[in-house]
Design a protein around this motif. Structure first.
Motif, mmCIF file in Angstrom:
data_model
loop_
_atom_site.group_PDB
_atom_site.id
_atom_site.type_symbol
_atom_site.label_atom_id
_atom_site.label_comp_id
_atom_site.label_asym_id
_atom_site.label_seq_id
_atom_site.Cartn_x
_atom_site.Cartn_y
_atom_site.Cartn_z
ATOM 1 N N LEU A 171 22.858 17.094 5.540
ATOM 2 C CA LEU A 171 21.783 17.015 4.728
ATOM 3 C C LEU A 171 20.535 16.922 4.927
ATOM 4 C CD1 LEU A 171 23.709 15.894 2.145
ATOM 5 C CD2 LEU A 171 23.202 17.731 2.447
ATOM 6 N N GLY A 172 19.638 17.197 5.013
ATOM 7 C CA GLY A 172 17.950 17.348 4.814
ATOM 8 C C GLY A 172 17.044 16.327 3.809
ATOM 9 N N LEU A 173 15.874 16.090 3.785
ATOM 10 C CA LEU A 173 15.126 14.935 3.467
ATOM 11 C C LEU A 173 15.409 15.753 1.967
ATOM 12 C CD1 LEU A 173 13.916 12.432 3.987
ATOM 13 C CD2 LEU A 173 11.361 13.999 4.524
ATOM 14 N N LYS A 174 15.128 16.971 1.452
ATOM 15 C CA LYS A 174 14.997 17.734 -0.056
ATOM 16 C C LYS A 174 16.314 17.594 -0.748
ATOM 17 C CE LYS A 174 11.512 21.560 -0.205
ATOM 18 N NZ LYS A 174 10.584 21.893 0.912
ATOM 19 N N ASP A 175 16.919 17.580 0.829
ATOM 20 C CA ASP A 175 18.365 17.864 -0.195
ATOM 21 C C ASP A 175 19.186 16.137 -1.163
ATOM 22 O OD1 ASP A 175 19.451 20.181 0.888
ATOM 23 O OD2 ASP A 175 20.181 19.373 2.699
ATOM 24 N N VAL A 176 18.609 15.498 -0.299
ATOM 25 C CA VAL A 176 18.155 14.422 -1.072
ATOM 26 C C VAL A 176 17.774 13.044 -1.756
ATOM 27 C CG1 VAL A 176 20.110 12.919 1.057
ATOM 28 C CG2 VAL A 176 17.973 13.328 1.178
ATOM 29 N N ASN A 177 16.290 14.109 -2.087
ATOM 30 C CA ASN A 177 15.448 13.767 -2.828
ATOM 31 C C ASN A 177 14.748 12.606 -2.248
ATOM 32 O OD1 ASN A 177 15.731 16.304 -4.669
ATOM 33 N ND2 ASN A 177 16.589 13.962 -5.807
ATOM 34 N N GLY A 178 14.567 12.922 -0.362
ATOM 35 C CA GLY A 178 13.134 11.916 -0.127
ATOM 36 C C GLY A 178 12.394 11.609 0.292
ATOM 37 N N GLU A 179 11.685 10.632 0.470
ATOM 38 C CA GLU A 179 11.037 9.964 0.829
ATOM 39 C C GLU A 179 10.124 9.704 1.605
ATOM 40 O OE1 GLU A 179 10.809 8.662 -3.815
ATOM 41 O OE2 GLU A 179 10.394 7.143 -2.506
ATOM 42 N N LEU A 180 8.789 9.438 1.789
ATOM 43 C CA LEU A 180 7.977 9.660 3.337
ATOM 44 C C LEU A 180 7.571 8.542 3.370
ATOM 45 C CD1 LEU A 180 6.705 13.246 4.415
ATOM 46 C CD2 LEU A 180 9.122 12.032 5.624
ATOM 47 N N LEU A 181 7.140 7.336 4.774
ATOM 48 C CA LEU A 181 6.060 6.522 4.821
ATOM 49 C C LEU A 181 5.717 6.352 5.766
ATOM 50 C CD1 LEU A 181 4.913 3.353 3.252
ATOM 51 C CD2 LEU A 181 7.429 2.241 4.120
ATOM 52 N N THR A 204 1.059 -1.239 -0.225
ATOM 53 C CA THR A 204 0.358 -0.454 0.303
ATOM 54 C C THR A 204 0.840 0.860 -0.450
ATOM 55 O OG1 THR A 204 -0.080 0.380 2.620
ATOM 56 C CG2 THR A 204 -1.928 -0.634 1.529
ATOM 57 N N GLY A 205 2.171 1.300 0.596
ATOM 58 C CA GLY A 205 3.192 2.027 0.211
ATOM 59 C C GLY A 205 4.556 1.729 0.188
ATOM 60 N N GLU A 206 5.382 2.657 -0.715
ATOM 61 C CA GLU A 206 6.364 2.031 -1.313
ATOM 62 C C GLU A 206 7.091 2.706 -1.606
ATOM 63 O OE1 GLU A 206 8.649 -1.380 -3.015
ATOM 64 O OE2 GLU A 206 6.886 -0.555 -4.298
ATOM 65 N N ILE A 207 8.669 3.757 -0.245
ATOM 66 C CA ILE A 207 9.781 4.415 -1.040
ATOM 67 C C ILE A 207 10.999 4.067 -0.980
ATOM 68 C CG2 ILE A 207 8.175 6.022 0.567
ATOM 69 C CD1 ILE A 207 10.345 5.814 3.093
ATOM 70 N N LYS A 208 11.795 4.562 -1.702
ATOM 71 C CA LYS A 208 13.319 4.420 -1.713
ATOM 72 C C LYS A 208 13.461 5.568 -0.478
ATOM 73 C CE LYS A 208 13.010 3.470 -6.867
ATOM 74 N NZ LYS A 208 12.687 4.620 -7.732
ATOM 75 N N GLN A 209 14.590 6.187 -0.659
ATOM 76 C CA GLN A 209 15.418 6.450 0.612
ATOM 77 C C GLN A 209 14.955 7.455 1.396
ATOM 78 O OE1 GLN A 209 18.947 9.280 -0.084
ATOM 79 N NE2 GLN A 209 19.537 8.727 1.522
ATOM 80 N N GLY A 210 14.658 7.759 2.331
ATOM 81 C CA GLY A 210 13.958 8.283 2.911
ATOM 82 C C GLY A 210 13.677 7.832 4.389
ATOM 83 N N PHE A 211 12.403 8.329 4.942
ATOM 84 C CA PHE A 211 12.136 8.464 6.382
ATOM 85 C C PHE A 211 10.968 7.186 6.193
ATOM 86 C CE2 PHE A 211 13.601 12.774 7.856
ATOM 87 C CZ PHE A 211 14.775 11.921 8.559
ATOM 88 N N LEU A 212 11.471 6.822 7.295
ATOM 89 C CA LEU A 212 9.779 5.875 7.733
ATOM 90 C C LEU A 212 9.834 6.368 8.808
ATOM 91 C CD1 LEU A 212 7.879 3.050 7.904
ATOM 92 C CD2 LEU A 212 9.778 1.848 8.790
ATOM 93 N N VAL A 213 8.425 6.589 8.839
ATOM 94 C CA VAL A 213 7.813 7.650 10.099
ATOM 95 C C VAL A 213 6.322 7.107 10.809
ATOM 96 C CG1 VAL A 213 6.381 9.866 11.248
ATOM 97 C CG2 VAL A 213 8.331 9.817 9.780
ATOM 98 N N LEU A 214 6.987 6.315 11.797
ATOM 99 C CA LEU A 214 5.098 5.876 12.446
ATOM 100 C C LEU A 214 4.489 7.026 13.964
ATOM 101 C CD1 LEU A 214 7.312 2.665 14.391
ATOM 102 C CD2 LEU A 214 5.973 2.516 12.105
#
Length: 150
Positions: free
Chosen positions: A64-74, A20-30
């Motif tokens: 570096l922040g999430l934007k700097d690495v083109n990060g994604e959120l789950l 139902t959701g899938e990301i590459k580099q970024g943050f998994l947020v519970l």
């Protein structure tokens, strides 16, 4: 609100063997919601998480922040973050918001993260979810809005 943030190389969530959701580099947020949470906490926490600088720069410093690495959120709803294990052997969940309130704020949190410009994936609120991730570091942080000066 309470969030457990894990820096990941990739992560996914599935319900009934369907992703139902899938990301590459970024943050998994519970994400957990309590009774006193409002849209104010949603806005503050979404901005705080998306502004975190915990990705390594060219000198291997967390700069570096999430934007700097083109990060994604789950983002996964997680009422058990408000489980109280002090007494007995079974957690009490009286500090978790009722499902209708929690779901409304969870949906607002998802929208806020999207509005901030991030690819944002999610699980299904209240479902039995299976989460897979490759933790990067590992880097794991806990943020609770009750600790912030609002």
């Amino acid at each position: 609100m309470r969030a457990v943030i894990q820096r990941v190389k990739h992560a996914s969530v599935s319900v009934d063997n369907q992703i139902t959701g899938e990301i590459k580099q970024g943050f998994l947020v519970l994400l957990g919601v309590t009774h006193t949470d409002t849209e104010k906490e949603v806005d503050w926490l979404a901005k705080k998480i998306t502004d975190l600088r915990v990705f390594n720069d060219s000198e291997d410093k967390m700069n570096l922040g999430l934007k700097d690495v083109n990060g994604e959120l789950l983002i996964i709803s997680q009422f058990t973050l408000y489980g109280n294990c002090i007494k007995g052997r079974r957690p009490a969940f009286i500090d978790a918001a009722k499902p209708d309130v929690a779901n409304e704020l969870y949906e607002k949190f998802l929208k806020k993260c999207k509005d901030l410009g991030f690819k944002t994936e999610a699980g299904i609120f209240g479902a039995d979810m299976k989460v897979e991730l490759l933790n990067d570091g590992p880097v794991t942080l806990i943020i609770d809005t009750k600790d912030c000066s609002k």
